[in-house]
Design a protein around this motif. Sequence first.
Motif: not given
Length: 146
Positions: A20-30, A36-39, A44-49
């Motif tokens: 859970r924790a890396p997903v909103p961090v990555f979203a903010r970075a992009v 929705a990314y904080r629950r 995952v954001p589109p380029t997270f893979p």
Amino acid sequence: MALEELKGRDLGTQRVVIERAPVPVFARAVTDDDPAYRRDGAPVPPTFPFVMAYWGTVEGEVTGLPIGELRKRGMILHGEQEFEYHRWPKVGDVLEGRRTIADVYERETSSALMEFYVMQTDWRDAESGEPVVSDRFTLIVRAKKS
């Protein structure tokens, strides 16, 4: 000359847990502040893979190109990325990815020899084996002409 002997090399499999924790961090970075990314269970954001193998690996090691050798050859550049979704990954997923070096080629420009290394990772659900997402990443080595 590009390391063409790498073409087709199977780099093995990796198991990742999308935490859970890396997903909103990555979203903010992009620059995507969607709440929705904080629950729990968030998509995952589109380029997270692209970062899953670096930010969620269970084994603690990422398989890939021989970066040390490539750095000796010239400047390393990020090329294109491509994603094919079979279903959208989400927080809590446990995925297994098989990575291969799909292609190796080179192009000459007026000032440099450009070496292209294309890696593909096919991610599947670890429990069902169903495909989730495939990503392709092109790394470019810009070597000065002699």
